[in-house]
Design a protein around this motif. Structure first.
Motif, PDB file in Angstrom:
ATOM      1  N   LEU A 157       0.903  -1.302   0.099  1.00  0.00           N
ATOM      2  CA  LEU A 157      -0.088  -0.044   0.132  1.00  0.00           C
ATOM      3  C   LEU A 157       0.891   1.390  -0.019  1.00  0.00           C
ATOM      4  CD1 LEU A 157      -2.808   1.265   0.038  1.00  0.00           C
ATOM      5  CD2 LEU A 157      -2.602   1.218   2.740  1.00  0.00           C
ATOM      6  N   VAL A 158       0.895   1.911  -0.960  1.00  0.00           N
ATOM      7  CA  VAL A 158       1.696   2.992  -1.252  1.00  0.00           C
ATOM      8  C   VAL A 158       0.760   4.291  -0.950  1.00  0.00           C
ATOM      9  CG1 VAL A 158       3.137   4.387  -2.783  1.00  0.00           C
ATOM     10  CG2 VAL A 158       2.968   2.005  -2.803  1.00  0.00           C
ATOM     11  N   THR A 159       1.110   5.212  -0.136  1.00  0.00           N
ATOM     12  CA  THR A 159       0.528   6.563   0.205  1.00  0.00           C
ATOM     13  C   THR A 159       1.519   7.669  -0.554  1.00  0.00           C
ATOM     14  OG1 THR A 159      -0.186   5.598   2.350  1.00  0.00           O
ATOM     15  CG2 THR A 159      -0.338   8.146   1.920  1.00  0.00           C
ATOM     16  N   PHE A 160       0.927   8.502  -1.478  1.00  0.00           N
ATOM     17  CA  PHE A 160       1.457   9.467  -2.228  1.00  0.00           C
ATOM     18  C   PHE A 160       1.060  10.742  -1.447  1.00  0.00           C
ATOM     19  CE2 PHE A 160       1.356   6.246  -5.544  1.00  0.00           C
ATOM     20  CZ  PHE A 160       2.742   6.266  -6.019  1.00  0.00           C
ATOM     21  N   ILE A 161       1.923  11.614  -1.122  1.00  0.00           N
ATOM     22  CA  ILE A 161       1.699  12.968  -0.595  1.00  0.00           C
ATOM     23  C   ILE A 161       2.195  13.672  -1.708  1.00  0.00           C
ATOM     24  CG2 ILE A 161       1.862  14.646   1.173  1.00  0.00           C
ATOM     25  CD1 ILE A 161       0.160  11.904   1.887  1.00  0.00           C
ATOM     26  N   SER A 162       1.186  14.802  -2.139  1.00  0.00           N
ATOM     27  CA  SER A 162       1.767  15.503  -3.325  1.00  0.00           C
ATOM     28  C   SER A 162       1.718  17.150  -2.835  1.00  0.00           C
ATOM     29  CB  SER A 162       0.886  15.309  -4.240  1.00  0.00           C
ATOM     30  OG  SER A 162       1.214  16.321  -5.539  1.00  0.00           O
ATOM     31  N   GLY A 163       2.756  17.818  -3.114  1.00  0.00           N
ATOM     32  CA  GLY A 163       2.809  19.384  -2.799  1.00  0.00           C
ATOM     33  C   GLY A 163       1.708  20.046  -3.678  1.00  0.00           C
ATOM     34  N   ARG A 164       1.330  19.328  -4.688  1.00  0.00           N
ATOM     35  CA  ARG A 164       0.148  19.780  -5.642  1.00  0.00           C
ATOM     36  C   ARG A 164      -1.199  19.754  -4.763  1.00  0.00           C
ATOM     37  NH1 ARG A 164       1.098  18.713 -11.939  1.00  0.00           N
ATOM     38  NH2 ARG A 164       3.491  19.094 -11.973  1.00  0.00           N
ATOM     39  N   GLY A 165      -1.192  18.827  -3.948  1.00  0.00           N
ATOM     40  CA  GLY A 165      -2.605  18.618  -3.020  1.00  0.00           C
ATOM     41  C   GLY A 165      -3.101  17.457  -3.681  1.00  0.00           C
ATOM     42  N   ALA A 166      -2.713  16.547  -4.453  1.00  0.00           N
ATOM     43  CA  ALA A 166      -3.356  15.563  -5.098  1.00  0.00           C
ATOM     44  C   ALA A 166      -2.886  14.413  -4.391  1.00  0.00           C
ATOM     45  CB  ALA A 166      -3.181  15.242  -6.690  1.00  0.00           C
ATOM     46  N   SER A 167      -3.200  14.033  -3.288  1.00  0.00           N
ATOM     47  CA  SER A 167      -2.686  12.802  -2.639  1.00  0.00           C
ATOM     48  C   SER A 167      -3.319  11.682  -2.789  1.00  0.00           C
ATOM     49  CB  SER A 167      -2.566  13.321  -1.049  1.00  0.00           C
ATOM     50  OG  SER A 167      -1.721  14.063  -0.657  1.00  0.00           O
ATOM     51  N   ASP A 179       7.184  17.243  -3.528  1.00  0.00           N
ATOM     52  CA  ASP A 179       6.835  18.901  -3.561  1.00  0.00           C
ATOM     53  C   ASP A 179       6.042  19.058  -4.533  1.00  0.00           C
ATOM     54  OD1 ASP A 179       8.561  19.188  -5.559  1.00  0.00           O
ATOM     55  OD2 ASP A 179      10.457  19.804  -4.147  1.00  0.00           O
ATOM     56  N   GLU A 180       5.870  20.315  -4.696  1.00  0.00           N
ATOM     57  CA  GLU A 180       5.062  21.118  -5.730  1.00  0.00           C
ATOM     58  C   GLU A 180       5.550  20.797  -7.093  1.00  0.00           C
ATOM     59  OE1 GLU A 180       7.603  23.990  -3.940  1.00  0.00           O
ATOM     60  OE2 GLU A 180       6.153  22.625  -2.872  1.00  0.00           O
ATOM     61  N   ASN A 181       6.815  20.639  -7.206  1.00  0.00           N
ATOM     62  CA  ASN A 181       7.534  20.512  -8.524  1.00  0.00           C
ATOM     63  C   ASN A 181       7.553  19.183  -8.992  1.00  0.00           C
ATOM     64  OD1 ASN A 181       7.594  23.288  -8.881  1.00  0.00           O
ATOM     65  ND2 ASN A 181       9.431  23.351  -7.259  1.00  0.00           N
ATOM     66  N   ASP A 182       6.953  18.229  -8.022  1.00  0.00           N
ATOM     67  CA  ASP A 182       7.142  16.414  -8.260  1.00  0.00           C
ATOM     68  C   ASP A 182       8.437  15.965  -8.108  1.00  0.00           C
ATOM     69  OD1 ASP A 182       4.441  16.533  -9.039  1.00  0.00           O
ATOM     70  OD2 ASP A 182       4.896  17.173 -11.419  1.00  0.00           O
ATOM     71  N   ALA A 183       9.005  16.667  -7.307  1.00  0.00           N
ATOM     72  CA  ALA A 183      10.492  16.174  -6.639  1.00  0.00           C
ATOM     73  C   ALA A 183      10.235  15.034  -5.616  1.00  0.00           C
ATOM     74  CB  ALA A 183      11.666  17.245  -6.342  1.00  0.00           C
ATOM     75  N   LEU A 184      10.598  13.948  -5.637  1.00  0.00           N
ATOM     76  CA  LEU A 184      10.740  13.221  -4.271  1.00  0.00           C
ATOM     77  C   LEU A 184      11.382  13.805  -3.191  1.00  0.00           C
ATOM     78  CD1 LEU A 184       9.227  10.628  -2.953  1.00  0.00           C
ATOM     79  CD2 LEU A 184      11.161   9.425  -4.157  1.00  0.00           C
ATOM     80  N   THR A 185      10.784  14.155  -2.054  1.00  0.00           N
ATOM     81  CA  THR A 185      11.818  14.741  -0.981  1.00  0.00           C
ATOM     82  C   THR A 185      11.529  13.962   0.393  1.00  0.00           C
ATOM     83  OG1 THR A 185       9.535  15.774  -0.179  1.00  0.00           O
ATOM     84  CG2 THR A 185      10.852  17.063  -1.645  1.00  0.00           C
ATOM     85  N   GLY A 186      10.821  12.747   0.237  1.00  0.00           N
ATOM     86  CA  GLY A 186      10.979  11.999   1.485  1.00  0.00           C
ATOM     87  C   GLY A 186      10.173  10.621   1.193  1.00  0.00           C
ATOM     88  N   ALA A 187      10.710   9.579   1.987  1.00  0.00           N
ATOM     89  CA  ALA A 187       9.927   8.165   2.010  1.00  0.00           C
ATOM     90  C   ALA A 187      10.012   7.529   3.205  1.00  0.00           C
ATOM     91  CB  ALA A 187      10.735   7.297   1.096  1.00  0.00           C
ATOM     92  N   VAL A 188       8.900   6.702   3.553  1.00  0.00           N
ATOM     93  CA  VAL A 188       8.705   6.082   4.957  1.00  0.00           C
ATOM     94  C   VAL A 188       8.380   4.658   4.599  1.00  0.00           C
ATOM     95  CG1 VAL A 188       7.669   6.056   7.042  1.00  0.00           C
ATOM     96  CG2 VAL A 188       8.272   8.394   6.167  1.00  0.00           C
ATOM     97  N   LEU A 189       9.222   3.876   4.948  1.00  0.00           N
ATOM     98  CA  LEU A 189       8.819   2.460   4.564  1.00  0.00           C
ATOM     99  C   LEU A 189       8.573   1.638   5.881  1.00  0.00           C
ATOM    100  CD1 LEU A 189       9.000  -0.038   2.799  1.00  0.00           C
ATOM    101  CD2 LEU A 189      11.541  -0.425   2.860  1.00  0.00           C
ATOM    102  N   ASP A 190       7.599   0.925   6.005  1.00  0.00           N
ATOM    103  CA  ASP A 190       6.911   0.244   7.091  1.00  0.00           C
ATOM    104  C   ASP A 190       7.203   1.062   8.571  1.00  0.00           C
ATOM    105  OD1 ASP A 190       6.144  -1.857   5.503  1.00  0.00           O
ATOM    106  OD2 ASP A 190       8.064  -2.638   5.800  1.00  0.00           O
TER     107      ASP A 190
END
Length: 160
Positions: free
Chosen positions: A69-79, A140-151
């Motif tokens: 299960l992957v949770t995407f958090i977007s700086g654009r607000g489309a999580s 982030d709002e420019n679609d750069a991956l800024t963080g990740a959390v695994l389990d």
């Protein structure tokens, strides 16, 4: 939060990949991804998976495995929450997809494609693990991956 499915069909040590080049105003434009899409009505993850794979490929799944299960958090607000699957059982003939071009890509060549940075993280996990995982990817709002959390543990989001 949006809810989606994504599936990597497997055959002969290759994944079926979709090169997203056909839709206008496509967040995934130019990227290579697995197949899947958004839930409709009161679908379960499995129902959405089976419908989306059939709609995009013409293939009917006969064997699949929930992988994460992957949770995407977007700086654009489309999580979104994305249910990630692999499948190695299917019937039917591959058809054209109106969202792009389908191609079987050897697993060891997939990372050479134009992928989302977060996809590189979970594709690596699919190759290394058999167990179900929880992954949170923060863009982030420019679609750069800024963080990740695994389990529940912060990980380095950069995958070479």
């Amino acid at each position: 939060m949006e809810m989606t499915t994504l599936c990597y069909l497997e055959k002969d040590n290759a994944y079926l990949m979709l090169h997203r080049i056909s839709k206008k105003n496509d967040l995934n434009k130019g990227k290579w991804i697995g197949v899947g899409g958004h839930f409709e009505g009161e679908e379960s993850p499995e129902e959405c998976l089976i419908r989306e794979v059939f709609e995009e490929t013409g293939l009917t799944l006969t064997r699949w495995k929930p992988r994460g299960l992957v949770t995407f958090i977007s700086g654009r607000g489309a999580s979104e929450y994305m249910f990630l699957f692999t499948a190695d059982g299917f019937t039917g003939e591959l058809t054209e997809c109106n969202e792009g071009v389908l191609e079987w890509v050897p697993k060891d060549k997939v990372t050479e494609l134009e992928l989302w940075p977060g996809d590189r993280v979970f594709l690596k996990l699919l190759g290394e693990r058999e167990d179900f995982f929880l992954l949170k990817l923060i863009y982030d709002e420019n679609d750069a991956l800024t963080g990740a959390v695994l389990d529940g543990q912060i990980i380095d989001p950069v995958v070479s």
